[in-house]
Design a protein around this motif. Structure first.
Motif, PDB file in Angstrom:
ATOM      1  N   SER A 156      41.532  36.916  44.981  1.00  0.00           N
ATOM      2  CA  SER A 156      42.244  38.147  45.337  1.00  0.00           C
ATOM      3  C   SER A 156      41.273  39.270  45.716  1.00  0.00           C
ATOM      4  CB  SER A 156      43.125  38.583  44.160  1.00  0.00           C
ATOM      5  OG  SER A 156      43.826  39.758  44.464  1.00  0.00           O
ATOM      6  N   SER A 157      40.222  39.456  44.926  1.00  0.00           N
ATOM      7  CA  SER A 157      39.287  40.541  45.221  1.00  0.00           C
ATOM      8  C   SER A 157      38.465  40.253  46.470  1.00  0.00           C
ATOM      9  CB  SER A 157      38.392  40.837  44.017  1.00  0.00           C
ATOM     10  OG  SER A 157      37.654  39.699  43.642  1.00  0.00           O
TER      11      SER A 157
ATOM     12  N   MET B 193      40.554  41.338  49.329  1.00  0.00           N
ATOM     13  CA  MET B 193      40.513  42.792  49.486  1.00  0.00           C
ATOM     14  C   MET B 193      39.235  43.243  50.179  1.00  0.00           C
ATOM     15  SD  MET B 193      40.281  45.918  46.746  1.00  0.00           S
ATOM     16  CE  MET B 193      38.534  45.576  46.487  1.00  0.00           C
ATOM     17  N   THR B 194      38.079  42.772  49.707  1.00  0.00           N
ATOM     18  CA  THR B 194      36.827  43.240  50.295  1.00  0.00           C
ATOM     19  C   THR B 194      36.687  42.783  51.745  1.00  0.00           C
ATOM     20  OG1 THR B 194      35.580  41.384  49.345  1.00  0.00           O
ATOM     21  CG2 THR B 194      35.645  43.439  48.074  1.00  0.00           C
TER      22      THR B 194
ATOM     23  N   LEU C 221      38.998  45.086  53.754  1.00  0.00           N
ATOM     24  CA  LEU C 221      38.418  46.421  53.924  1.00  0.00           C
ATOM     25  C   LEU C 221      37.360  46.433  55.021  1.00  0.00           C
ATOM     26  CD1 LEU C 221      38.145  47.523  50.190  1.00  0.00           C
ATOM     27  CD2 LEU C 221      39.864  48.236  51.876  1.00  0.00           C
TER      28      LEU C 221
ATOM     29  N   PHE D 187      46.027  49.554  49.955  1.00  0.00           N
ATOM     30  CA  PHE D 187      45.981  48.095  49.905  1.00  0.00           C
ATOM     31  C   PHE D 187      46.136  47.707  48.447  1.00  0.00           C
ATOM     32  CE2 PHE D 187      43.974  44.113  48.950  1.00  0.00           C
ATOM     33  CZ  PHE D 187      44.316  43.295  50.014  1.00  0.00           C
ATOM     34  N   SER D 188      47.009  46.757  48.178  1.00  0.00           N
ATOM     35  CA  SER D 188      47.126  46.179  46.834  1.00  0.00           C
ATOM     36  C   SER D 188      47.405  44.693  47.004  1.00  0.00           C
ATOM     37  CB  SER D 188      48.236  46.855  46.021  1.00  0.00           C
ATOM     38  OG  SER D 188      49.488  46.653  46.643  1.00  0.00           O
ATOM     39  N   CYS D 189      47.153  43.925  45.971  1.00  0.00           N
ATOM     40  CA  CYS D 189      47.383  42.493  46.086  1.00  0.00           C
ATOM     41  C   CYS D 189      47.696  41.913  44.716  1.00  0.00           C
ATOM     42  CB  CYS D 189      46.158  41.791  46.682  1.00  0.00           C
ATOM     43  SG  CYS D 189      46.422  40.034  46.993  1.00  0.00           S
TER      44      CYS D 189
ATOM     45  N   PRO E  80      49.318  40.306  49.349  1.00  0.00           N
ATOM     46  CA  PRO E  80      48.776  41.625  49.673  1.00  0.00           C
ATOM     47  C   PRO E  80      49.831  42.520  50.312  1.00  0.00           C
ATOM     48  CG  PRO E  80      48.104  40.059  51.339  1.00  0.00           C
ATOM     49  CD  PRO E  80      48.836  39.277  50.281  1.00  0.00           C
TER      50      PRO E  80
ATOM     51  N   VAL F 118      49.892  46.149  52.497  1.00  0.00           N
ATOM     52  CA  VAL F 118      49.181  47.230  53.171  1.00  0.00           C
ATOM     53  C   VAL F 118      50.205  48.286  53.538  1.00  0.00           C
ATOM     54  CG1 VAL F 118      47.870  47.877  55.225  1.00  0.00           C
ATOM     55  CG2 VAL F 118      47.388  45.711  54.074  1.00  0.00           C
TER      56      VAL F 118
ATOM     57  N   CYS G 288      38.013  34.941  54.203  1.00  0.00           N
ATOM     58  CA  CYS G 288      37.673  35.166  52.794  1.00  0.00           C
ATOM     59  C   CYS G 288      36.795  34.016  52.298  1.00  0.00           C
ATOM     60  CB  CYS G 288      38.954  35.265  51.958  1.00  0.00           C
ATOM     61  SG  CYS G 288      38.651  35.367  50.195  1.00  0.00           S
TER      62      CYS G 288
END
Length: 150
Positions: free
Chosen positions: A57-58, A61-62, A65, A78-80, A102, A104, A126
């Motif tokens: 998950s992280s 996100m990165t 971004l 942004f959340s997931c 996720p 947005v 990812c």
């Protein structure tokens, strides 16, 4: 030319079914334990299973971004949420599936298609999800915020 990076971690047993995880150059440590679903598991502490799902998950996100910045995507949030499915397969426990959800949030509805493209590009690039053999299910959402509510 090959690019290689190493990410070193240290783990020390504390007591019972828990230990402390750290890494050179990081300011914090994480207590880890057997999850409560297993014998002598400890509730309320990060487990290896949580950390695996969190890593996927992280990483999403990165990656998002970075791609959003390069794409000049104007987003507000942004959340997931993520869920890992643990199953017994041929006598072995495996995380067989990780579902990523996720979200947005945008102010400009004209950016929706761009946001969807960036999300899908982030999922495809990812490195953590590309490194695990679990099936990764991707369920993105783009929300348009009411500008008057900001």
């Amino acid at each position: 030319m090959s690019i290689t990076h190493n990410y070193d971690v240290s783990l020390s047993w504390l007591s019972e079914r828990q230990g402390i995880l750290g890494a050179p150059g990081l300011n914090s440590h994480i207590t880890v334990a057997t999850p409560p679903e297993f014998p002598k598991g400890i509730p309320g502490i990060w487990s290896p299973e949580h950390l695996l799902v969190a890593a996927v998950s992280s990483c999403l996100m990165t990656t998002f971004l970075s791609i959003a910045e390069n794409s000049k995507l104007a987003f507000q949030n942004f959340s997931c949420n993520a869920s890992g499915k643990l199953e017994m397969i041929e006598g072995k426990y495996l995380i067989t599936e990780i579902t990523l959800m996720p979200v947005v949030s945008l102010v400009d509805a004209d950016e929706k298609e761009k946001a969807e493209r960036v999300l899908h590009k982030a999922e495809a690039n990812c490195l953590i999800s590309n490194s695990v053999k679990s099936k990764i299910l991707f369920q993105p959402e783009v929300k348009i915020l009411d500008a008057a509510m900001l």
